[in-house]
Design a protein around this motif. Structure first.
Motif, PDB file in Angstrom:
ATOM      1  N   ARG A  67       0.843  -1.193   0.000  1.00  0.00           N
ATOM      2  CA  ARG A  67       0.000   0.000   0.000  1.00  0.00           C
ATOM      3  C   ARG A  67       0.878   1.242   0.000  1.00  0.00           C
ATOM      4  O   ARG A  67       1.898   1.275   0.694  1.00  0.00           O
ATOM      5  CB  ARG A  67      -0.917   0.026   1.235  1.00  0.00           C
ATOM      6  N   HIS A  74      -3.764   0.501  -3.195  1.00  0.00           N
ATOM      7  CA  HIS A  74      -3.425  -0.883  -2.868  1.00  0.00           C
ATOM      8  C   HIS A  74      -2.829  -1.544  -4.106  1.00  0.00           C
ATOM      9  O   HIS A  74      -3.327  -1.381  -5.207  1.00  0.00           O
ATOM     10  CB  HIS A  74      -4.670  -1.638  -2.411  1.00  0.00           C
ATOM     11  N   LYS A 122      -2.885  -4.572  -5.100  1.00  0.00           N
ATOM     12  CA  LYS A 122      -3.766  -5.512  -5.801  1.00  0.00           C
ATOM     13  C   LYS A 122      -4.767  -4.797  -6.709  1.00  0.00           C
ATOM     14  O   LYS A 122      -5.276  -5.397  -7.664  1.00  0.00           O
ATOM     15  CB  LYS A 122      -4.510  -6.396  -4.792  1.00  0.00           C
ATOM     16  N   ASP A 123      -5.043  -3.514  -6.391  1.00  0.00           N
ATOM     17  CA  ASP A 123      -5.923  -2.738  -7.271  1.00  0.00           C
ATOM     18  C   ASP A 123      -5.157  -2.095  -8.418  1.00  0.00           C
ATOM     19  O   ASP A 123      -5.738  -1.772  -9.462  1.00  0.00           O
ATOM     20  CB  ASP A 123      -6.634  -1.641  -6.467  1.00  0.00           C
ATOM     21  N   THR A 173      -3.495  -5.750 -12.575  1.00  0.00           N
ATOM     22  CA  THR A 173      -4.512  -6.729 -12.993  1.00  0.00           C
ATOM     23  C   THR A 173      -3.799  -7.933 -13.581  1.00  0.00           C
ATOM     24  O   THR A 173      -2.562  -7.988 -13.607  1.00  0.00           O
ATOM     25  CB  THR A 173      -5.459  -6.118 -14.039  1.00  0.00           C
ATOM     26  N   ILE A 229      -3.262  -1.415 -14.403  1.00  0.00           N
ATOM     27  CA  ILE A 229      -4.637  -1.105 -14.812  1.00  0.00           C
ATOM     28  C   ILE A 229      -4.647  -0.045 -15.919  1.00  0.00           C
ATOM     29  O   ILE A 229      -3.744   0.789 -16.015  1.00  0.00           O
ATOM     30  CB  ILE A 229      -5.476  -0.611 -13.617  1.00  0.00           C
ATOM     31  N   HIS A 258      -9.435   6.280  -9.715  1.00  0.00           N
ATOM     32  CA  HIS A 258     -10.524   5.332  -9.489  1.00  0.00           C
ATOM     33  C   HIS A 258     -10.176   4.275  -8.454  1.00  0.00           C
ATOM     34  O   HIS A 258     -11.067   3.575  -7.959  1.00  0.00           O
ATOM     35  CB  HIS A 258     -10.910   4.641 -10.810  1.00  0.00           C
ATOM     36  N   ILE A 259      -8.897   4.130  -8.136  1.00  0.00           N
ATOM     37  CA  ILE A 259      -8.504   3.068  -7.191  1.00  0.00           C
ATOM     38  C   ILE A 259      -7.925   3.627  -5.894  1.00  0.00           C
ATOM     39  O   ILE A 259      -7.415   2.873  -5.071  1.00  0.00           O
ATOM     40  CB  ILE A 259      -7.487   2.104  -7.842  1.00  0.00           C
ATOM     41  N   ALA A 302      -8.183   4.588  -2.351  1.00  0.00           N
ATOM     42  CA  ALA A 302      -9.092   4.370  -1.223  1.00  0.00           C
ATOM     43  C   ALA A 302      -8.985   5.555  -0.269  1.00  0.00           C
ATOM     44  O   ALA A 302      -7.917   6.155  -0.124  1.00  0.00           O
ATOM     45  CB  ALA A 302      -8.723   3.083  -0.500  1.00  0.00           C
TER      46      ALA A 302
END
Length: 420
Positions: free
Chosen positions: A233, A249, A251-252, A255, A260, A266-267, A269
């Motif tokens: 993170r 993150h 993992k976000d 892909t 991505i 958009h990712i 948090a």
């Protein structure tokens, strides 16, 4: 002669009752209530009764003391009667000496010593008779309870049964020394006790050590930071690090086909914010409620002081948690018989303990303490003498001490050499 034998037998019975009351008092004072409660939960009826009696300790104690005083007074009276019949006027003095010795040895010292060694066993064996005596002496117990309430009002006494943190830590040490728990279990219990007192600023990663990315950074730059730091993170800031807006993150970010395609906005948090003086126990609950792993620590001006991860908090409980990406670094490396190379980020408490010095400071790191002692921003080559230590700054990271050398010296011998 028959009366003499009868009186001696009565004295023996009274002496046995005196021993019973003395042993019972010590047993209920010394017994481990947690152990007795565990036995009661397993269905031990004697343990249930002993636990119930101990819950109303004032009533229990008054029953024991009243019973003990009654039998001791009766013992003294019968002893006096026997010795006066035998020795006449001097019998009273002889009786006092003999009865006192008998009560001390067989009615007080011996039973209390035995009960102290196995208090739970004595408490459980004596519980049934003690309950009967408690019922018989109920009127007297009620009068004594009123008397106690009166004394509390007169002297304004307030009982405080809460155990302080220091007392809890001492209790853990005692249990550990007795062998009931091992060293690792004791350390875990101590960490749990001290856990509620620790604050965010005690365990945070300072802002100068944080790895963060700008919201305007390219995906390639972000991927590079992920790759170099091995972090899962990364905080995201807008403009500068004092304005952290969220967390990305890993993992976000990746892909199955790589990075991505969407914009990183958009990712991102939402960030969780906490104050630097907030208790870490509260921060843990907040992170659990928010389902977050990272909290941004703010100072009194709203700027970024640092960050805390869930791992940082858990390490306060269970100790250092290592994963395959952690680098093992030694904060102190011995380079000679009395020479050491020290990491400037070394915890100040650890530094004090390692080198055995006394230092009253608010600095959390050894490098910060040296800066405090020098009174200016250090430079490579700066030196400091403190107690039996000679300190020299070896390298700097911006305005922070990265490495410094410590030499142990004997000031007394050095001063003696100069005077000669």
């Amino acid at each position: 002669m028959d009366d003499l034998v009868k009186n001696i037998l009565i004295m023996a019975a009274l002496l046995a009752l005196s021993a019973y009351f003395s042993a019972t008092e010590t047993a209920f004072n010394s017994m481990n209530r947690t152990r007795v409660r565990a036995m009661a939960e397993k269905g031990d009826k004697d343990a249930e009764l002993a636990l119930k009696l101990s819950e109303n300790y004032d009533r229990l104690l008054s029953t024991i003391l009243v019973g003990n005083n009654i039998v001791n007074i009766a013992l003294a009276a019968i002893g006096t009667m026997i010795f006066v019949n035998i020795y006449g006027a001097s019998g009273a003095a002889i009786s006092t000496g003999v009865v006192t010795v008998l009560v001390l040895i067989f009615g007080e010292i011996s039973p209390k010593s035995l009960a102290k060694d196995c208090p739970e066993k004595f408490a459980l064996k004596s519980a049934a008779l003690l309950r009967l005596l408690t019922v018989i002496l109920c009127p007297l117990n009620w009068l004594f309870s009123l008397w106690k309430k009166l004394l509390n009002r007169v002297f304004r006494l307030e009982s405080d049964n809460k155990m302080s943190q220091e007392e809890l830590l001492m209790l853990v040490d005692e249990v550990q020394q007795e062998g009931s728990i091992d060293g690792s279990e004791g350390e875990l219990l101590k960490n749990a006790i001290e856990f509620t007192e620790r604050e965010a600023e005690d365990i945070l990663t300072h802002r100068v050590d944080m790895e963060a990315v700008s919201k305007d950074a390219s995906k390639e730059d972000i991927a590079k930071v992920f790759s170099e730091t091995k972090y899962s993170r990364l905080p995201v800031y807008d403009g500068d690090i004092d304005n952290i807006i969220g967390v990305i993150h890993q993992k976000d970010f990746y892909t199955g086909n790589g990075i991505i395609d969407r914009d990183i906005s958009h990712i991102i948090a939402p960030a969780v914010y906490v104050l630097k003086n907030e208790k870490i126990s509260s921060i843990l609950k907040l992170l659990q409620r928010k389902k977050a792993h990272v909290a941004v620590v703010l100072d009194e001006y709203g700027g970024t002081c640092g960050m805390i991860t869930m791992e940082d908090i858990l390490e306060e409980l269970v100790g250092e948690i290592w994963d395959e990406h952690d680098e093992i670094t030694e904060t102190v490396q011995q380079t000679g018989e009395n020479s050491f190379t020290v990491d400037g980020a070394m915890d100040m408490d650890d530094f004090i303990g390692y080198f055995g010095i006394k230092a009253d400071t608010d600095a959390t790191s050894a490098g910060g303490w040296i800066t405090e002692q020098l009174g200016h921003i250090p430079e490579e080559g700066d030196t400091l003498e403190y107690e039996n230590l000679d300190i020299k700054v070896l390298s700097m990271d911006n305005h922070r001490i990265e490495k410094f050398r410590v030499d142990r010296v004997c000031r007394a011998e050095a001063e003696a050499g100069v005077s000669e």
